[in-house]
Scaffold this motif. Structure first.
Motif, PDB file in Angstrom:
ATOM      1  N   ALA A 101       0.852  -1.192   0.000  1.00 52.15           N
ATOM      2  CA  ALA A 101       0.000   0.000   0.000  1.00 52.15           C
ATOM      3  C   ALA A 101       0.885   1.238   0.000  1.00 52.15           C
ATOM      4  CB  ALA A 101      -0.912   0.001   1.222  1.00 52.15           C
ATOM      5  N   VAL A 102       0.730   2.056  -1.014  1.00 54.05           N
ATOM      6  CA  VAL A 102       1.538   3.268  -1.154  1.00 54.05           C
ATOM      7  C   VAL A 102       0.685   4.465  -0.742  1.00 54.05           C
ATOM      8  CG1 VAL A 102       2.862   4.718  -2.729  1.00 54.05           C
ATOM      9  CG2 VAL A 102       2.870   2.229  -3.020  1.00 54.05           C
ATOM     10  N   LEU A 103       1.146   5.173   0.283  1.00 57.64           N
ATOM     11  CA  LEU A 103       0.413   6.335   0.780  1.00 57.64           C
ATOM     12  C   LEU A 103       0.922   7.604   0.099  1.00 57.64           C
ATOM     13  CD1 LEU A 103       0.359   5.482   4.601  1.00 57.64           C
ATOM     14  CD2 LEU A 103      -1.226   4.768   2.804  1.00 57.64           C
ATOM     15  N   PRO A 104       0.032   8.546  -0.175  1.00 58.81           N
ATOM     16  CA  PRO A 104      -1.368   8.622   0.274  1.00 58.81           C
ATOM     17  C   PRO A 104      -2.369   7.975  -0.688  1.00 58.81           C
ATOM     18  CG  PRO A 104      -0.761  10.686  -0.742  1.00 58.81           C
ATOM     19  CD  PRO A 104       0.477   9.832  -0.780  1.00 58.81           C
ATOM     20  N   ASP A 105      -1.916   7.476  -1.847  1.00 54.82           N
ATOM     21  CA  ASP A 105      -2.857   6.986  -2.860  1.00 54.82           C
ATOM     22  C   ASP A 105      -3.741   5.851  -2.347  1.00 54.82           C
ATOM     23  OD1 ASP A 105      -1.696   8.821  -4.486  1.00 54.82           O
ATOM     24  OD2 ASP A 105      -0.554   7.389  -5.698  1.00 54.82           O
ATOM     25  N   ASP A 106      -3.189   4.975  -1.496  1.00 49.71           N
ATOM     26  CA  ASP A 106      -3.925   3.789  -1.054  1.00 49.71           C
ATOM     27  C   ASP A 106      -4.538   3.946   0.335  1.00 49.71           C
ATOM     28  OD1 ASP A 106      -3.402   2.389  -3.392  1.00 49.71           O
ATOM     29  OD2 ASP A 106      -1.507   1.580  -2.638  1.00 49.71           O
ATOM     30  N   GLU A 107      -4.701   5.183   0.798  1.00 50.10           N
ATOM     31  CA  GLU A 107      -5.243   5.384   2.147  1.00 50.10           C
ATOM     32  C   GLU A 107      -6.652   4.818   2.289  1.00 50.10           C
ATOM     33  OE1 GLU A 107      -5.060   9.340   3.600  1.00 50.10           O
ATOM     34  OE2 GLU A 107      -2.863   9.364   3.767  1.00 50.10           O
ATOM     35  N   ALA A 108      -7.500   5.029   1.281  1.00 52.19           N
ATOM     36  CA  ALA A 108      -8.878   4.539   1.367  1.00 52.19           C
ATOM     37  C   ALA A 108      -8.892   3.016   1.436  1.00 52.19           C
ATOM     38  CB  ALA A 108      -9.694   5.031   0.173  1.00 52.19           C
ATOM     39  N   TRP A 109      -8.057   2.379   0.615  1.00 54.00           N
ATOM     40  CA  TRP A 109      -8.002   0.911   0.646  1.00 54.00           C
ATOM     41  C   TRP A 109      -7.504   0.432   2.006  1.00 54.00           C
ATOM     42  CZ3 TRP A 109      -4.198  -2.554   1.784  1.00 54.00           C
ATOM     43  CH2 TRP A 109      -4.495  -3.896   1.546  1.00 54.00           C
ATOM     44  N   LEU A 110      -6.470   1.080   2.538  1.00 50.95           N
ATOM     45  CA  LEU A 110      -5.900   0.649   3.812  1.00 50.95           C
ATOM     46  C   LEU A 110      -6.911   0.812   4.945  1.00 50.95           C
ATOM     47  CD1 LEU A 110      -3.459  -0.401   5.329  1.00 50.95           C
ATOM     48  CD2 LEU A 110      -2.651   1.962   5.572  1.00 50.95           C
ATOM     49  N   ALA A 111      -7.680   1.892   4.919  1.00 50.67           N
ATOM     50  CA  ALA A 111      -8.701   2.088   5.952  1.00 50.67           C
ATOM     51  C   ALA A 111      -9.758   0.992   5.884  1.00 50.67           C
ATOM     52  CB  ALA A 111      -9.344   3.463   5.800  1.00 50.67           C
ATOM     53  N   ALA A 112     -10.169   0.636   4.658  1.00 48.33           N
ATOM     54  CA  ALA A 112     -11.167  -0.425   4.503  1.00 48.33           C
ATOM     55  C   ALA A 112     -10.615  -1.767   4.958  1.00 48.33           C
ATOM     56  CB  ALA A 112     -11.618  -0.500   3.045  1.00 48.33           C
ATOM     57  N   ARG A 113      -9.355  -2.022   4.623  1.00 46.27           N
ATOM     58  CA  ARG A 113      -8.735  -3.296   5.019  1.00 46.27           C
ATOM     59  C   ARG A 113      -8.600  -3.378   6.534  1.00 46.27           C
ATOM     60  NH1 ARG A 113      -7.707  -7.448   6.376  1.00 46.27           N
ATOM     61  NH2 ARG A 113      -6.177  -8.990   5.657  1.00 46.27           N
ATOM     62  N   ALA A 114      -8.241  -2.275   7.169  1.00 42.77           N
ATOM     63  CA  ALA A 114      -8.125  -2.265   8.627  1.00 42.77           C
ATOM     64  C   ALA A 114      -9.491  -2.456   9.273  1.00 42.77           C
ATOM     65  CB  ALA A 114      -7.491  -0.957   9.091  1.00 42.77           C
ATOM     66  N   GLY A 115     -10.515  -1.811   8.703  1.00 44.24           N
ATOM     67  CA  GLY A 115     -11.857  -1.985   9.240  1.00 44.24           C
ATOM     68  C   GLY A 115     -12.332  -3.413   9.140  1.00 44.24           C
ATOM     69  N   GLU A 116     -11.997  -4.073   8.036  1.00 43.13           N
ATOM     70  CA  GLU A 116     -12.362  -5.476   7.863  1.00 43.13           C
ATOM     71  C   GLU A 116     -11.686  -6.350   8.912  1.00 43.13           C
ATOM     72  OE1 GLU A 116     -11.427  -9.049   4.647  1.00 43.13           O
ATOM     73  OE2 GLU A 116     -11.274  -6.956   4.037  1.00 43.13           O
ATOM     74  N   ALA A 117     -10.431  -6.032   9.225  1.00 47.36           N
ATOM     75  CA  ALA A 117      -9.665  -6.862  10.157  1.00 47.36           C
ATOM     76  C   ALA A 117     -10.184  -6.770  11.585  1.00 47.36           C
ATOM     77  CB  ALA A 117      -8.189  -6.464  10.116  1.00 47.36           C
ATOM     78  N   VAL A 118     -10.750  -5.626  11.952  1.00 45.70           N
ATOM     79  CA  VAL A 118     -11.186  -5.452  13.343  1.00 45.70           C
ATOM     80  C   VAL A 118     -12.693  -5.549  13.498  1.00 45.70           C
ATOM     81  CG1 VAL A 118      -9.198  -4.004  13.859  1.00 45.70           C
ATOM     82  CG2 VAL A 118     -11.327  -2.928  13.136  1.00 45.70           C
ATOM     83  N   ARG A 119     -13.394  -5.822  12.406  1.00 46.29           N
ATOM     84  CA  ARG A 119     -14.840  -5.961  12.484  1.00 46.29           C
ATOM     85  C   ARG A 119     -15.196  -7.115  13.418  1.00 46.29           C
ATOM     86  NH1 ARG A 119     -16.133  -6.945   7.091  1.00 46.29           N
ATOM     87  NH2 ARG A 119     -15.724  -4.741   6.765  1.00 46.29           N
ATOM     88  N   SER A 120     -16.323  -7.001  14.093  1.00 44.37           N
ATOM     89  CA  SER A 120     -16.761  -8.077  14.982  1.00 44.37           C
ATOM     90  C   SER A 120     -16.782  -9.383  14.207  1.00 44.37           C
ATOM     91  CB  SER A 120     -18.159  -7.780  15.524  1.00 44.37           C
ATOM     92  OG  SER A 120     -18.139  -6.616  16.322  1.00 44.37           O
ATOM     93  N   PRO A 121     -16.137 -10.415  14.727  1.00 41.92           N
ATOM     94  CA  PRO A 121     -16.014 -11.649  13.967  1.00 41.92           C
ATOM     95  C   PRO A 121     -17.353 -12.356  13.792  1.00 41.92           C
ATOM     96  CG  PRO A 121     -15.232 -11.964  16.203  1.00 41.92           C
ATOM     97  CD  PRO A 121     -15.496 -10.497  16.048  1.00 41.92           C
ATOM     98  N   VAL A 122     -17.492 -13.010  12.651  1.00 42.28           N
ATOM     99  CA  VAL A 122     -18.673 -13.810  12.354  1.00 42.28           C
ATOM    100  C   VAL A 122     -18.295 -15.273  12.510  1.00 42.28           C
ATOM    101  CG1 VAL A 122     -20.309 -14.461  10.541  1.00 42.28           C
ATOM    102  CG2 VAL A 122     -19.547 -12.086  10.743  1.00 42.28           C
ATOM    103  N   GLU A 123     -19.158 -16.049  13.134  1.00 38.34           N
ATOM    104  CA  GLU A 123     -18.865 -17.473  13.265  1.00 38.34           C
ATOM    105  C   GLU A 123     -18.757 -18.100  11.875  1.00 38.34           C
ATOM    106  OE1 GLU A 123     -20.775 -21.522  15.221  1.00 38.34           O
ATOM    107  OE2 GLU A 123     -21.653 -19.569  15.634  1.00 38.34           O
ATOM    108  N   ARG A 124     -17.677 -18.806  11.643  1.00 40.58           N
ATOM    109  CA  ARG A 124     -17.445 -19.388  10.329  1.00 40.58           C
ATOM    110  C   ARG A 124     -18.533 -20.385   9.970  1.00 40.58           C
ATOM    111  NH1 ARG A 124     -12.637 -19.633   7.925  1.00 40.58           N
ATOM    112  NH2 ARG A 124     -12.634 -21.887   7.634  1.00 40.58           N
TER     113      ARG A 124
END
Length: 360
Positions: A101-124
């Motif tokens: 991820a190259v900043l600042p161009d990929d900031e939106a992608w990185l924010a979305a990826r971080a949000g996905e990683a910390v989202r409340s987990p769903v039972e598989r």
């Protein structure tokens, strides 16, 4: 074996000695609603690297000995400010990074990826794999019926056709004309795939999302592509049923899903040759943990005789359904009515797969 509840993910790990880059990354993570753990070496780095849901490595530390000593794992992203030199790209590949991820161009992608990683987990979602000991065993019909029975309980479900020469499972659902992707379009997928995007792109019939083989472009399903598709659906909580090719034994794709299956089912017609073929599949190979489903045939072996030949206990018997062929020719899904043969068997199978609290 049913999957255990997924523990909440820990904070993302950020590894960088570049203060400007560190400030930018922490700002993006804050915008995504999460705080990071920062480490550069020692036991704290190894622990956080093992436990974090997402690992962000600054391009400035890719050559550092503590970072190079870390084991490969999923969920690693290299973050850089500005152009990335060739050695850094090579180091990112060596570390198994999913993206640079190259900043600042990929900031939106990185924010979305971080949000996905910390989202409340769903039972598989659970994974059931169905195969036949021989051609015409009825495995595809059972796999489709299990998916239909799951959908009838109000759950989403993904039915995956891993038999490129089986004619396409969409036919068994009457969905051959439904718009959506078939296997050739996903044959090259690697890495991660968003489950919701996958499901939105697939045909749906009788409440079942189906990834079917294409009749005009049959080709073997790559093990990695199959694993990515299955993981995408299970990761967003969806049960998955995979129909393997007849007699699939030491095939890489078959081995990949059988190793992860919560329930593997080997359908064996009650004939001596079919039972003998099943014995070779369950004798120490990837099907060794499979449960045997005997499809009864007039004048055929008993369930006890099939168990004796295969060397494996029989989970259940699947009786003959006289209406199944005509329903299939009319493009109607298999009947899972309570008193139908498939309804009886799928109810038992769901009892093996579904937790009591989910079935309630």
């Amino acid at each position: 074996m049913l999957p255990r509840p997924v523990p909440p993910p820990s904070r993302p790990l950020v590894v960088s000695a570049d203060e400007d880059l560190l400030d930018d990354v922490l700002r993006v993570l804050a915008a995504a609603g999460t705080e990071a753990e920062v480490a550069t070496g020692g036991p704290a780095l190894r622990r956080a690297h093992r436990e974090a849901g997402l690992v962000l490595l600054g391009a400035d530390v890719l050559g550092a000995a503590p970072v190079r000593a870390l084991p490969r794992r999923p969920g690693v992203v290299v973050v850089a400010a500005g152009a990335v030199p060739a050695p850094a790209w090579a180091a990112a590949v060596e570390l198994g990074a999913e993206r640079v991820a190259v900043l600042p161009d990929d900031e939106a992608w990185l924010a979305a990826r971080a949000g996905e990683a910390v989202r409340s987990p769903v039972e598989r979602g659970w994974l059931a794999v169905v195969g036949g000991a021989c051609g015409g065993a009825g495995a595809s019909t059972l796999a489709t019926a299990l998916a239909v029975a799951t959908a009838a309980r109000g759950e989403g479900v993904l039915l995956v056709d891993a038999d490129p020469w089986g004619g396409g499972l969409d036919l068994l659902l009457g969905a051959e004309d439904a718009e959506g992707l078939r296997w050739p379009a996903l044959a090259g997928v690697r890495g991660r795939l968003a489950g919701d995007a996958l499901l939105a792109a697939l045909p749906e019939a009788a409440g079942v999302h189906v990834l079917a083989a294409a009749r005009d472009e049959p080709a073997p399903v790559a093990a990695e592509a199959l694993a990515v598709v299955v993981e995408a659906a299970r990761g967003c909580g969806l049960p998955v049923v995979v129909d393997l090719p007849r007699g699939a034994g030491f095939d890489p794709a078959a081995e990949a899903v059988l190793a992860e299956a919560d329930l593997a089912l080997l359908v064996v017609p009650a004939r001596l040759r079919a039972a003998s073929a099943a014995r070779s599949l369950v004798a120490g190979g990837p099907w060794s943990a499979a449960r045997v489903v005997v499809r009864t045939v007039p004048g055929g072996l008993s369930a006890a005789e099939v168990a004796a030949v295969t060397g494996s206990p029989v989970l259940t018997e699947l009786g003959h359904d006289r209406g199944a062929p005509s329903r299939g020719e009319r493009g109607e899904p298999p009947s899972v009515a309570p008193r139908s043969p498939l309804g009886t068997v799928t109810r038992l199978l769901l009892g093996e797969l579904v937790r009591p609290e989910r079935a309630a």
